[in-house]
Design a protein around this motif. Structure first.
Motif, short mmCIF file in Angstrom:
data_model
loop_
_atom_site.label_atom_id
_atom_site.label_comp_id
_atom_site.label_asym_id
_atom_site.label_seq_id
_atom_site.Cartn_x
_atom_site.Cartn_y
_atom_site.Cartn_z
N GLU A 58 0.83 -1.21 0.00
CA GLU A 58 0.00 0.00 0.00
C GLU A 58 0.86 1.26 0.00
OE1 GLU A 58 -4.04 -1.39 2.32
OE2 GLU A 58 -2.27 -0.93 3.51
N LYS A 59 1.96 1.25 0.74
CA LYS A 59 2.87 2.39 0.76
C LYS A 59 3.48 2.61 -0.62
CE LYS A 59 4.29 1.85 5.57
NZ LYS A 59 5.42 1.52 6.45
N LEU A 60 3.88 1.53 -1.27
CA LEU A 60 4.47 1.64 -2.60
C LEU A 60 3.44 2.14 -3.61
CD1 LEU A 60 6.69 -1.57 -2.74
CD2 LEU A 60 7.48 0.80 -2.65
N GLN A 61 2.21 1.69 -3.48
CA GLN A 61 1.16 2.14 -4.40
C GLN A 61 0.89 3.63 -4.24
OE1 GLN A 61 -1.90 -0.68 -3.30
NE2 GLN A 61 -1.49 -1.96 -5.09
N ASP A 62 0.90 4.12 -3.00
CA ASP A 62 0.72 5.56 -2.77
C ASP A 62 1.88 6.35 -3.38
OD1 ASP A 62 -1.64 5.14 -1.42
OD2 ASP A 62 -0.75 5.33 0.58
N GLN A 63 3.08 5.84 -3.18
CA GLN A 63 4.27 6.50 -3.73
C GLN A 63 4.21 6.51 -5.26
OE1 GLN A 63 7.82 4.53 -2.40
NE2 GLN A 63 9.03 6.38 -2.49
N TYR A 64 3.77 5.40 -5.85
CA TYR A 64 3.64 5.28 -7.30
C TYR A 64 2.64 6.31 -7.83
CZ TYR A 64 2.60 3.14 -11.83
OH TYR A 64 2.42 2.92 -13.17
N LYS A 65 1.52 6.42 -7.15
CA LYS A 65 0.48 7.36 -7.57
C LYS A 65 0.99 8.80 -7.52
CE LYS A 65 -4.23 8.75 -6.55
NZ LYS A 65 -5.37 8.62 -5.65
N LYS A 66 1.71 9.16 -6.46
CA LYS A 66 2.27 10.51 -6.34
C LYS A 66 3.26 10.80 -7.46
CE LYS A 66 1.86 11.12 -1.35
NZ LYS A 66 2.59 11.29 -0.10
N LEU A 67 4.10 9.82 -7.77
CA LEU A 67 5.09 10.02 -8.83
C LEU A 67 4.42 10.20 -10.19
CD1 LEU A 67 7.91 7.55 -7.80
CD2 LEU A 67 8.10 10.03 -7.98
N LEU A 68 3.36 9.46 -10.44
CA LEU A 68 2.65 9.63 -11.71
C LEU A 68 2.00 11.00 -11.81
CD1 LEU A 68 0.93 6.20 -12.43
CD2 LEU A 68 2.98 7.17 -13.47
N SER A 85 10.25 15.12 -15.92
CA SER A 85 9.10 14.26 -16.11
C SER A 85 9.55 12.83 -16.43
CB SER A 85 8.21 14.80 -17.23
OG SER A 85 7.16 13.91 -17.50
N ASP A 86 10.53 12.72 -17.31
CA ASP A 86 11.06 11.40 -17.66
C ASP A 86 11.71 10.72 -16.45
OD1 ASP A 86 10.19 11.75 -20.24
OD2 ASP A 86 12.17 12.30 -21.03
N GLN A 87 12.40 11.50 -15.62
CA GLN A 87 13.03 10.95 -14.42
C GLN A 87 11.98 10.42 -13.45
OE1 GLN A 87 16.17 10.34 -13.60
NE2 GLN A 87 15.60 9.61 -11.59
N LYS A 88 10.91 11.17 -13.26
CA LYS A 88 9.82 10.73 -12.36
C LYS A 88 9.13 9.49 -12.92
CE LYS A 88 10.21 13.97 -9.28
NZ LYS A 88 10.57 13.73 -7.90
N ALA A 89 8.98 9.42 -14.22
CA ALA A 89 8.37 8.25 -14.84
C ALA A 89 9.24 7.02 -14.62
CB ALA A 89 8.16 8.49 -16.33
N TYR A 90 10.55 7.20 -14.71
CA TYR A 90 11.48 6.10 -14.45
C TYR A 90 11.38 5.63 -13.00
CZ TYR A 90 15.83 3.57 -13.71
OH TYR A 90 16.75 2.62 -13.36
#
Length: 54
Positions: free
Chosen positions: A12-22, A36-41
């Protein structure tokens, strides 16, 4: 009410982090393509960790 004090799992923590990065990726895509490309990576790396967890 009782879920109020429930700790988040690692997934769940990773999913929240993933959502914020997107979200950051989307915002930066109009102003700073390199960032933007760095955040996508970074988001892609987190997705790989989520997939490893199952």
């Amino acid at each position: 009410m009782f879920g109020l004090f429930k700790k988040k799992s690692e997934k769940e923590k990773l999913q929240d982090q993933y959502k914020k990065l997107l979200e950051e990726t989307h915002k930066l895509s109009t102003t700073n393509r390199k960032m933007s490309d760095q955040k996508a990576y970074e988001a892609d790396e987190i997705m790989k960790q989520i997939e490893k967890l199952g």
